[in-house]
Enzyme design. Structure first.
Site, PDB file in Angstrom:
ATOM      1  N   LEU A 109      41.007 -45.879 -10.147  1.00 26.70           N
ATOM      2  CA  LEU A 109      41.957 -45.319  -9.185  1.00 26.70           C
ATOM      3  C   LEU A 109      41.852 -45.954  -7.815  1.00 26.70           C
ATOM      4  CD1 LEU A 109      41.600 -41.512 -10.042  1.00 26.70           C
ATOM      5  CD2 LEU A 109      43.439 -43.057 -10.735  1.00 26.70           C
ATOM      6  N   GLY A 110      40.656 -46.380  -7.456  1.00 21.64           N
ATOM      7  CA  GLY A 110      40.451 -46.967  -6.135  1.00 21.64           C
ATOM      8  C   GLY A 110      39.022 -47.407  -5.968  1.00 21.64           C
TER       9      GLY A 110
ATOM     10  N   LYS B 169      33.844 -40.389  -9.303  1.00 22.68           N
ATOM     11  CA  LYS B 169      33.396 -41.422  -8.353  1.00 22.68           C
ATOM     12  C   LYS B 169      31.975 -41.840  -8.690  1.00 22.68           C
ATOM     13  CE  LYS B 169      34.633 -42.059  -4.190  1.00 22.68           C
ATOM     14  NZ  LYS B 169      34.980 -42.035  -2.761  1.00 22.68           N
TER      15      LYS B 169
ATOM     16  N   ASP C  67      34.168 -40.330   7.989  1.00 20.43           N
ATOM     17  CA  ASP C  67      35.082 -41.368   7.516  1.00 20.43           C
ATOM     18  C   ASP C  67      36.487 -40.810   7.322  1.00 20.43           C
ATOM     19  OD1 ASP C  67      35.825 -43.897   6.813  1.00 20.43           O
ATOM     20  OD2 ASP C  67      35.039 -43.825   4.782  1.00 20.43           O
TER      21      ASP C  67
ATOM     22  N   GLY D 155      31.770 -46.434  -3.272  1.00 16.65           N
ATOM     23  CA  GLY D 155      31.805 -46.377  -4.712  1.00 16.65           C
ATOM     24  C   GLY D 155      33.184 -46.639  -5.292  1.00 16.65           C
ATOM     25  N   VAL D 156      33.282 -46.504  -6.605  1.00 13.11           N
ATOM     26  CA  VAL D 156      34.533 -46.743  -7.324  1.00 13.11           C
ATOM     27  C   VAL D 156      34.990 -45.425  -7.956  1.00 13.11           C
ATOM     28  CG1 VAL D 156      35.676 -48.126  -9.100  1.00 13.11           C
ATOM     29  CG2 VAL D 156      33.736 -49.074  -7.841  1.00 13.11           C
TER      30      VAL D 156
ATOM     31  N   GLY E 205      36.067 -48.262  -2.844  1.00 10.44           N
ATOM     32  CA  GLY E 205      35.689 -48.231  -1.431  1.00 10.44           C
ATOM     33  C   GLY E 205      34.248 -48.642  -1.262  1.00 10.44           C
ATOM     34  N   ALA E 206      33.772 -48.595   0.001  1.00 14.84           N
ATOM     35  CA  ALA E 206      32.409 -49.028   0.276  1.00 14.84           C
ATOM     36  C   ALA E 206      31.370 -48.120  -0.352  1.00 14.84           C
ATOM     37  CB  ALA E 206      32.192 -49.089   1.793  1.00 14.84           C
TER      38      ALA E 206
END
Length: 781
Positions: A502-503, A525, A620, A508-509, A505-506
């Site tokens: 789905l996405g 995640k 964040d 995790g996935v 980032g820094a």
């Protein structure tokens, strides 16, 4: 003539000593390197008195020059002061290609300590405390004496346009908030950070107009003086003559803003102060932050807040102060009954009154402020009254007759009757105090009784419910009580071996999954760089995060601990993120929807800050972390995730999370980070929602590329319609209101930013929004 001869002899002696040192110093060849641990951590001078290399500071290391030949090492020069601390996996290298002196870290860019324009041939640590780089002709290409930080050594000069900057504290050698500047006009001046206005100086030598070549000099015996290009001594700060046998004299600007001459024993490392620029520790301006003032307890300086205010960060009294009550609109009916005036006598401030007039008494001045919607504090002195808006700067206790009269809320503010104006009847004060005392004691006793009954009731029901759980459940919990524990095999099956991403980032996935038993769609995640804590600690943090239930937060449904693997299971939100909405013109929401989305986000952050069991700083907040459900309700994701990430992930956004546009300035200044960091991020997002564009867009014109600067310019110029375009049908009053809220949120000083509770009240139109500080004031603070 005698002065000239004396100085000439001093220069000759110093030059001969320097030449001798250069001829006899230990040579450092190209390719030489140092590491924080082991035998090669520093390059020593020939006598062993000074060293250049790694200096242990807290849990890390600083690169600098220090007195190595004494039991208690003392830093005298610091490299890379914007971010001076390094871990042990770093090396200092004099590059073999002769280009520069650099710090090298695995997987990270090199940090240059010195990069001369010519090729370096060698280097040396001199006995004078000067670290130098040479070319092949033995000419100095770079030297630490030309790059002073916070200390001046014997033989070193501070020349025009150079400055010494204090450290943040004894344990933090990054740049602090005070500086000593050698100005081109010949004046040596001390300022707080961010300003060079003459009225903001708190110490000066008074030698202005003496020409551009005035320098501050220190001799070995502690003689500290200013001389001009004609070799005339303009001012002796100290007369010198202090002992030099097994003693070194040096000058340093300390973290409290005072610069001092120290004598340090080379035998035991003991320090003694020979001279200081002031003995009043409250003299340095800015010591206490906004809306705070400095006062003395014997020889100790500490900060206090003006009446009706509390520290922004209770653990840091230099953080400044904010209201402890909610300010109501001036236009509210009966507003005069909801405010009173509390006084702070014998204080001096940076006064910028917008209205000044004659007042016979303190009471007249206080009443004038109460009747004026714009007045937040008034100053009364010698029959004159001046009205002013907040914030207040550079406050301190003094013998001055000035009285600060602060407007505070009667119902919500914490009123200290000892600071009420002196003309109020004493009897009424006693009656109010007794009523408040009796009411407080009664409510406390009643509250303790109710709490005790509730605890017993909840505990008994919890025991009864727990005993009904099946023994096979193990560490699983009821869905409505706490996050469920999954095995890795279960999540691997649910995500079809982690196929649908789905996405990324820094931290995790994220993968899409369907739980086999319930067919519930979830987002899984896989965390990276998780804190190296044990299973119990991780579970404790998960349970804290799992208790955060709010309609504007994405819910944590479960977790997995399998060896070093850490996974989190969230409710699946199907309608994309706020970033998706803002990036496509066809998806842009109407004006009312924008306000609703902003309010949703504000409510979610407010819950994290003030309403959940454990206060959480999100760290964040960005459009990618704002998800939209099927009803277009905004939900904040990754709430509390910062608690589980490595230190570098929550602090180093520019290299780890890539969200620099939303990061509050205090992250980069190495200042304490509070909930006001999230307020800053919200302010940037609010501008993006209002304008339906990214905060930084280089495809636009130069004056519009950085949204926060463009918004500030448009507000000051009265051209806010440009922010939404001509095709938008927008209520200009509401637009101005939203822009003001956003600009208050993105103030550089955390103390100036409103709390999320106040932000929500402003969004809902329940409180009046004052004009933000002008851009000139903003840049000077």
């Amino acid at each position: 003539m005698a002065v000239f001869l004396t100085f000439f002899l001093f220069l000759s002696t110093f030059c001969l000593a320097t030449t001798s040192a250069q001829q006899n110093h230990p040579n450092i060849s190209l390719g030489s390197s140092l590491t924080p641990t082991g035998n090669s951590s520093a390059w020593l001078s020939r006598s062993g008195l000074f060293a250049f290399g790694f200096y242990k500071q807290g849990n890390g290391y600083v690169v600098g020059i220090f007195l190595a030949g004494i039991p208690q090492r003392t830093l005298v020069w610091i490299a890379n002061r914007d971010s001076p601390n390094f871990s042990s996996n770093v090396s200092l290298v004099l590059s073999s290609d002769g280009g520069r002196l650099v710090l090298q870290r695995t997987g990270s860019p090199d940090v240059a300590i010195a990069s001369p324009s010519e090729r370096i041939s060698s280097a040396s640590m001199l006995d004078s405390g000067n670290f130098v780089l040479y070319n092949s002709d033995r000419r100095i290409l770079w030297q630490s004496f030309d790059q002073p930080t916070n200390t001046l050594l014997p033989g070193q000069r501070l020349v025009a346009n150079q400055e010494l900057i204090s450290s943040s504290s004894e344990s933090d050698v990054s740049k602090g908030i005070f500086r000593l500047e050698m100005q081109p006009d010949g004046n040596l001046v001390q300022y707080p950070k961010g300003t060079s206005r003459p009225q903001d100086a708190y110490w000066a030598s008074g030698t202005f107009g003496s020409g551009p070549n005035v320098t501050l000099n220190l001799e070995g015996d502690g003689h500290l003086y200013l001389i001009n290009s004609s070799v005339n001594i303009l001012q002796n700060l100290t007369v010198g003559g202090y002992p030099t046998h097994k003693i070194i004299n040096l000058m340093k600007i300390d973290g409290d803003g005072i610069f001092r001459l120290y004598s340090i024993s080379l035998d035991g490392g003991n320090q003694s102060i020979r001279w200081e620029s002031t003995n009043n520790k409250c003299d340095p301006k800015g010591l206490c932050g906004l809306n705070g003032f400095c006062t003395m307890n014997d020889t100790i300086a500490y900060c206090k807040c003006i009446p009706g205010f509390d520290f922004v960060d209770q653990g840091n009294w230099r953080s400044g102060c904010e209201r402890n009550f909610t300010a109501e609109s001036c236009k509210t009916e009966g507003i005069s009954d909801k405010f009173t005036i509390m006084s702070e006598p014998s204080t001096v401030w940076d006064i910028e009154s917008y209205d000044e007039f004659d007042a016979a008494t303190e009471e007249d001045c206080a009443n004038a402020c109460l009747q004026d919607c714009n007045c937040e504090v008034a100053f009364f002195k010698d029959g004159r009254c001046g009205k002013q808006k907040l914030p207040l700067r550079f406050g301190k206790i003094s013998n001055d007759s000035n009285i600060a009269l602060v407007k505070v809320g009667v119902l919500n503010g914490s009123i200290n009757e000892d600071k009420m104006p002196s003309n109020l009847p004493k009897s009424s004060k006693k009656e109010v105090r007794m009523d408040v005392l009796i009411s407080g004691i009664s409510l406390t006793i009643f509250g303790i009784l109710i709490l005790s009954i509730s605890v017993i009731f909840v505990y008994r029901n919890w025991i009864r419910a727990y005993t009904k759980l099946s023994p096979n459940i193990g560490v699983k919990f009821v869905e409505d009580v706490a996050p469920r524990a999954f095995t890795f095999a279960e999540l691997e099956q649910a995500t079809n071996e982690f196929k649908e991403e789905l996405g990324r980032g820094a931290c995790g996935v994220m993968y899409k999954g369907i739980l086999p038993n319930s067919q519930k769609v979830v987002a899984v995640k896989s965390l990276e760089k998780v804190l190296a804590v044990g299973e119990n600690e991780f579970l404790n943090e998960i349970r804290v995060i799992g208790k955060t239930h709010h309609r504007n937060l994405v819910r944590l449904f479960g977790y997995c601990i399998d060896g070093i693997k850490r996974l989190l299971v969230y409710d699946y939100i199907s309608n994309g993120s706020l970033a998706d909405i803002l990036s496509k013109p066809e998806n842009h929401p109407c004006w009312d929807e924008r306000i609703r989305i902003a309010s949703d986000i504000a409510r979610g952050i407010l819950y994290l800050h003030e309403e959940c069991e454990t206060q959480i700083i999100h760290c964040d907040i960005k459009p990618q972390n704002i998800l939209m459900d099927d009803n277009n309700c905004a939900k904040i994701s990754d709430s509390g995730l910062a608690k589980l990430l490595n230190h570098d992930q929550t602090r180093t956004y520019t290299t780890v999370r890539g969200t620099r546009s939303y990061v509050a300035p205090e992250w980069h200044r190495k200042l304490p980070v509070t909930i006001k960091a999230d307020v800053y991020s919200f302010g940037i997002i609010l501008l993006e929602i209002i304008c339906c564009r990214k905060s930084v867009d280089w495809s636009t014109s130069k004056d519009q590329s950085i949204l926060k600067e463009w918004a500030y310019d448009c507000l000051e110029a009265g051209e806010i319609h440009k922010l939404v375009g001509d095709e938008e049908v927008v209520d200009m009053r509401k637009l101005e209101r939203m822009i003001k809220i956003a600009i208050w949120c993105i103030q550089d000083e955390p103390a100036l930013r409103p709390s999320m509770k106040k932000v929500l009240l402003m969004l809902e139109g329940n409180v009046e929004i004052p004009d933000p500080p002008s851009s000139t004031f903003f840049s000077a603070v």
